[in-house]
Design an enzyme around this catalytic site. Structure first.
Site, PDB file in Angstrom:
ATOM      1  N   LYS A   1       0.808  -1.224   0.000  1.00 25.51           N
ATOM      2  CA  LYS A   1       0.000   0.000   0.000  1.00 25.51           C
ATOM      3  C   LYS A   1       0.844   1.279   0.000  1.00 25.51           C
ATOM      4  O   LYS A   1       0.429   2.290  -0.548  1.00 25.51           O
ATOM      5  CB  LYS A   1      -0.967   0.001   1.192  1.00 25.51           C
ATOM      6  CG  LYS A   1      -2.097  -0.999   1.001  1.00 25.51           C
ATOM      7  CD  LYS A   1      -3.089  -0.984   2.150  1.00 25.51           C
ATOM      8  CE  LYS A   1      -4.202  -1.979   1.851  1.00 25.51           C
ATOM      9  NZ  LYS A   1      -5.305  -1.910   2.772  1.00 25.51           N
TER      10      LYS A   1
ATOM     11  N   ASN B   1      -4.890   1.861  -1.915  1.00 24.76           N
ATOM     12  CA  ASN B   1      -5.465   0.520  -2.109  1.00 24.76           C
ATOM     13  C   ASN B   1      -6.189   0.373  -3.445  1.00 24.76           C
ATOM     14  O   ASN B   1      -6.583  -0.730  -3.807  1.00 24.76           O
ATOM     15  CB  ASN B   1      -6.405   0.148  -0.948  1.00 24.76           C
ATOM     16  CG  ASN B   1      -7.768   0.767  -1.101  1.00 24.76           C
ATOM     17  OD1 ASN B   1      -7.886   1.902  -1.560  1.00 24.76           O
ATOM     18  ND2 ASN B   1      -8.810   0.042  -0.736  1.00 24.76           N
TER      19      ASN B   1
ATOM     20  N   GLY C   1      -2.023  -2.996  16.876  1.00 19.74           N
ATOM     21  CA  GLY C   1      -1.419  -3.227  15.569  1.00 19.74           C
ATOM     22  C   GLY C   1      -1.045  -1.920  14.893  1.00 19.74           C
ATOM     23  O   GLY C   1      -1.582  -0.864  15.232  1.00 19.74           O
ATOM     24  N   ALA C   2      -0.100  -2.005  13.948  1.00 20.36           N
ATOM     25  CA  ALA C   2       0.333  -0.794  13.241  1.00 20.36           C
ATOM     26  C   ALA C   2       0.621  -1.125  11.779  1.00 20.36           C
ATOM     27  O   ALA C   2       1.464  -0.519  11.144  1.00 20.36           O
ATOM     28  CB  ALA C   2       1.572  -0.219  13.917  1.00 20.36           C
TER      29      ALA C   2
ATOM     30  N   ASN D   1       1.678  -1.798  19.454  1.00 23.13           N
ATOM     31  CA  ASN D   1       2.092  -2.759  18.436  1.00 23.13           C
ATOM     32  C   ASN D   1       3.270  -3.572  18.941  1.00 23.13           C
ATOM     33  O   ASN D   1       4.121  -3.047  19.662  1.00 23.13           O
ATOM     34  CB  ASN D   1       2.498  -2.017  17.151  1.00 23.13           C
ATOM     35  CG  ASN D   1       2.676  -2.962  15.985  1.00 23.13           C
ATOM     36  OD1 ASN D   1       1.780  -3.788  15.721  1.00 23.13           O
ATOM     37  ND2 ASN D   1       3.794  -2.896  15.292  1.00 23.13           N
TER      38      ASN D   1
ATOM     39  N   LYS E   1       7.102   0.712  14.948  1.00 24.91           N
ATOM     40  CA  LYS E   1       6.119   0.956  13.884  1.00 24.91           C
ATOM     41  C   LYS E   1       4.970   1.842  14.384  1.00 24.91           C
ATOM     42  O   LYS E   1       4.436   2.655  13.643  1.00 24.91           O
ATOM     43  CB  LYS E   1       5.568  -0.370  13.348  1.00 24.91           C
ATOM     44  CG  LYS E   1       6.344  -0.833  12.114  1.00 24.91           C
ATOM     45  CD  LYS E   1       6.098  -2.283  11.777  1.00 24.91           C
ATOM     46  CE  LYS E   1       4.823  -2.547  11.025  1.00 24.91           C
ATOM     47  NZ  LYS E   1       4.659  -4.001  10.766  1.00 24.91           N
TER      48      LYS E   1
ATOM     49  N   VAL F   1     -10.712  -5.920  12.470  1.00 24.05           N
ATOM     50  CA  VAL F   1     -10.591  -5.676  11.030  1.00 24.05           C
ATOM     51  C   VAL F   1     -10.752  -6.994  10.256  1.00 24.05           C
ATOM     52  O   VAL F   1     -11.196  -7.021   9.115  1.00 24.05           O
ATOM     53  CB  VAL F   1      -9.216  -5.008  10.745  1.00 24.05           C
ATOM     54  CG1 VAL F   1      -8.922  -4.951   9.271  1.00 24.05           C
ATOM     55  CG2 VAL F   1      -9.183  -3.607  11.354  1.00 24.05           C
TER      56      VAL F   1
ATOM     57  N   TYR G   1     -12.366 -10.378   8.967  1.00 17.97           N
ATOM     58  CA  TYR G   1     -13.756 -10.823   8.771  1.00 17.97           C
ATOM     59  C   TYR G   1     -13.822 -12.310   8.425  1.00 17.97           C
ATOM     60  O   TYR G   1     -14.903 -12.865   8.260  1.00 17.97           O
ATOM     61  CB  TYR G   1     -14.453  -9.991   7.677  1.00 17.97           C
ATOM     62  CG  TYR G   1     -13.749 -10.051   6.343  1.00 17.97           C
ATOM     63  CD1 TYR G   1     -12.744  -9.135   6.046  1.00 17.97           C
ATOM     64  CD2 TYR G   1     -14.065 -11.011   5.398  1.00 17.97           C
ATOM     65  CE1 TYR G   1     -12.076  -9.188   4.857  1.00 17.97           C
ATOM     66  CE2 TYR G   1     -13.393 -11.072   4.189  1.00 17.97           C
ATOM     67  CZ  TYR G   1     -12.411 -10.149   3.927  1.00 17.97           C
ATOM     68  OH  TYR G   1     -11.733 -10.219   2.741  1.00 17.97           O
TER      69      TYR G   1
HETATM   70  P1  ATR Z   1       2.297  -5.283   7.661  1.00 20.70           P
HETATM   71  O1  ATR Z   1       2.854  -5.175   9.074  1.00 20.70           O
HETATM   72  O2  ATR Z   1       3.242  -5.911   6.684  1.00 20.70           O
HETATM   73  O3  ATR Z   1       1.654  -4.029   7.164  1.00 20.70           O
HETATM   74  P2  ATR Z   1      -0.286  -6.268   8.319  1.00 20.70           P
HETATM   75  O4  ATR Z   1      -0.929  -7.599   8.074  1.00 20.70           O
HETATM   76  O5  ATR Z   1      -0.950  -5.059   7.827  1.00 20.70           O
HETATM   77  O6  ATR Z   1       1.174  -6.391   7.741  1.00 20.70           O
HETATM   78  O7  ATR Z   1      -0.012  -6.061   9.849  1.00 20.70           O
HETATM   79  C1  ATR Z   1       0.173  -7.100  10.691  1.00 20.70           C
HETATM   80  C2  ATR Z   1       0.031  -6.562  12.110  1.00 20.70           C
HETATM   81  O8  ATR Z   1      -0.208  -7.647  12.994  1.00 20.70           O
HETATM   82  C3  ATR Z   1       1.239  -5.831  12.609  1.00 20.70           C
HETATM   83  O9  ATR Z   1       0.854  -4.814  13.489  1.00 20.70           O
HETATM   84  C4  ATR Z   1       1.981  -6.962  13.345  1.00 20.70           C
HETATM   85  O10 ATR Z   1       2.870  -6.544  14.345  1.00 20.70           O
HETATM   86  P3  ATR Z   1       4.415  -6.250  13.978  1.00 20.70           P
HETATM   87  O11 ATR Z   1       4.444  -4.874  13.406  1.00 20.70           O
HETATM   88  O12 ATR Z   1       5.130  -6.374  15.271  1.00 20.70           O
HETATM   89  O13 ATR Z   1       4.827  -7.308  12.975  1.00 20.70           O
HETATM   90  C5  ATR Z   1       0.814  -7.670  13.985  1.00 20.70           C
HETATM   91  N1  ATR Z   1       1.123  -9.049  14.345  1.00 20.70           N
HETATM   92  C6  ATR Z   1       1.271 -10.096  13.511  1.00 20.70           C
HETATM   93  N2  ATR Z   1       1.534 -11.223  14.189  1.00 20.70           N
HETATM   94  C7  ATR Z   1       1.558 -10.881  15.506  1.00 20.70           C
HETATM   95  C8  ATR Z   1       1.797 -11.599  16.733  1.00 20.70           C
HETATM   96  N3  ATR Z   1       2.072 -12.923  16.736  1.00 20.70           N
HETATM   97  N4  ATR Z   1       1.742 -10.905  17.892  1.00 20.70           N
HETATM   98  C9  ATR Z   1       1.492  -9.596  17.907  1.00 20.70           C
HETATM   99  N5  ATR Z   1       1.257  -8.840  16.787  1.00 20.70           N
HETATM  100  C10 ATR Z   1       1.295  -9.484  15.616  1.00 20.70           C
END
Ligand code: ATR
Length: 264
Positions: free
Chosen positions: A65, A86, A125-126, A149, A154, A208, A210
Site C-alpha cells: 500500500k 489501495n 497493531g500498526a 504494536n 512501527k 478488522v 472478517y
Molecule cells: P504489515 O505489518 O506488513 O503491514 P499487516 O498484516 O498489515 O502487515 O499487519 C500485521 C500486524 O499484525 C502488525 O501490526 C503486526 O505486528 P508487527 O508490526 O510487530 O509485525 C501484527 N502481528 C502479527 N503477528 C503478531 C503476533 N504474533 N503478535 C502480535 N502482533 C502481531
C-alpha cells in the site's frame, strides 16, 4: 475484455475477486477481476501494462500500500495524507492512487449507528490499514487514540503522520471506549494475550478481520458483555468505492453480497 487485479503477498485469502466478479456480472460489465501474488520487483512491469491499458484497474493490499506510491503519477488527498493506496485508476493518461479503506471504515461504523465523537480508542497493531483507520477516526472527532504494536517502533513511526497518538508497550492495556484489533492475530485462530476483564462492559470491540467471522478477540469481547463487529462491512465498502471509481456505478450491497463472503 477488461482486466482488474488485486495485488499483494500473501494474496490467497483475498475475497476481492469473489465480490468484484459478482458485481461485474450483476451490472453486465464485460471484465474479469483476479488476484496476483507479486514481489516488489514485479511492480514496474505491472505499472507499464496498466499504462498500456492491458490492465484496467488494480487494488493493492499488504505489503504494497505504501511501496506502490513512487510508481504512481498522482495521489488523492486521502492517499497522500495516509501514504496508503489501495485502489489505482488510469485517468487522463495518469495513474492515480486512491485510498478507499478510509471511506470503507467510516461507512462500516455509520452502519453500526455508533457515534465515535469524543470516544477513547485503543488500536492494536500498526500494519497496512492502520493509517486509514486513524485518519477516519480523526474525521469522526474521537477524543483520544492509543496504539500498541508488538514492534513498538512501527507505532512510534505513525506519530510523525498523526500527532495525537499515545503509544503503549505491547502487552499494556488502558481504559477505552472502543478497541480495534488491526493485527493479523486471529486469522489463524491465535489469541491476543491481553486481559480485558478489568474493563467494564458496553465497549465496542472491532476486528478488522472478517474471515473467520468471529475471532477469539471478538469472542472474548462478547463474553464480557460488549458490542462486537468484524471487518466485513469495511471490506465491502472499500470494494464498493473502488468499483465506483473504476466503473462509475454503485454496486448493490444486500444479503446476497454478504452471503458470498461467508467463507467459514
Ligand atoms: P504489515 O505489518 O506488513 O503491514 P499487516 O498484516 O498489515 O502487515 O499487519 C500485521 C500486524 O499484525 C502488525 O501490526 C503486526 O505486528 P508487527 O508490526 O510487530 O509485525 C501484527 N502481528 C502479527 N503477528 C503478531 C503476533 N504474533 N503478535 C502480535 N502482533 C502481531
Amino acid at each position: 475484455m477488461k482486466k482488474y487485479f488485486v495485488i499483494g503477498n500473501p494474496i490467497y485469502h483475498s475475497l476481492s475477486p469473489k465480490l468484484h466478479n459478482y458485481w461485474l456480472k450483476e451490472n453486465n460489465i464485460e471484465a474479469v477481476y483476479d488476484k496476483k501474488k507479486i514481489e516488489e520487483k514485479d511492480l514496474q512491469d505491472l505499472i507499464t501494462k496498466f499504462k498500456e491499458k492491458q490492465i484496467n484497474g488494480i487494488n493493492v493490499t499488504v505489503p504494497f500500500k505504501k511501496i506502490v506510491i513512487p510508481y504512481l503519477d498522482k495521489l488523492s488527498l486521502e492517499a497522500e495524507q495516509t501514504q496508503s493506496v489501495n485502489t489505482i485508476i488510469f485517468s487522463n493518461d495518469k495513474l492515480i492512487g486512491h485510498n478507499t479503506d478510509i471511506l470503507g471504515f467510516e461507512k462500516a461504523i455509520k452502519n453500526l449507528n455508533f457515534d465515535m465523537q469524543g470516544k477513547k480508542i485503543f488500536i492494536l497493531g500498526a500494519g497496512g490499514v492502520v493509517p486509514s483507520i486513524i485518519f477516519a477516526l480523526n474525521k469522526m472527532k474521537v477524543s483520544k487514540i492509543l496504539i500498541s504494536n508488538r514492534t513498538k517502533k512501527k507505532a512510534e513511526d505513525l506519530k510523525s503522520q498523526f500527532h495525537n497518538l499515545d503509544v503503549l508497550d505491547w502487552g499494556d492495556i488502558s481504559d477505552f471506549d472502543v478497541i480495534i484489533n488491526a493485527t493479523s492475530l486471529g486469522l489463524n485462530k491465535e489469541s491476543i494475550n491481553l486481559d480485558f476483564s478489568k474493563f467494564t462492559n458496553n465497549k465496542l470491540f472491532y476486528d478488522v478481520i472478517y474471515n473467520p467471522s468471529e475471532t477469539n478477540f471478538l469472542k472474548v469481547g462478547k463474553k464480557l458483555g460488549n458490542r462486537t463487529e468484524n471487518g466485513k462491512l469495511m471490506f465491502i465498502y472499500q470494494a464498493f468505492e473502488a468499483f465506483k471509481l473504476w466503473h462509475g456505478i454503485e454496486p448493490q450491497i444486500n444479503s446476497d453480497t454478504l452471503e458470498i463472503l461467508n467463507n467459514d
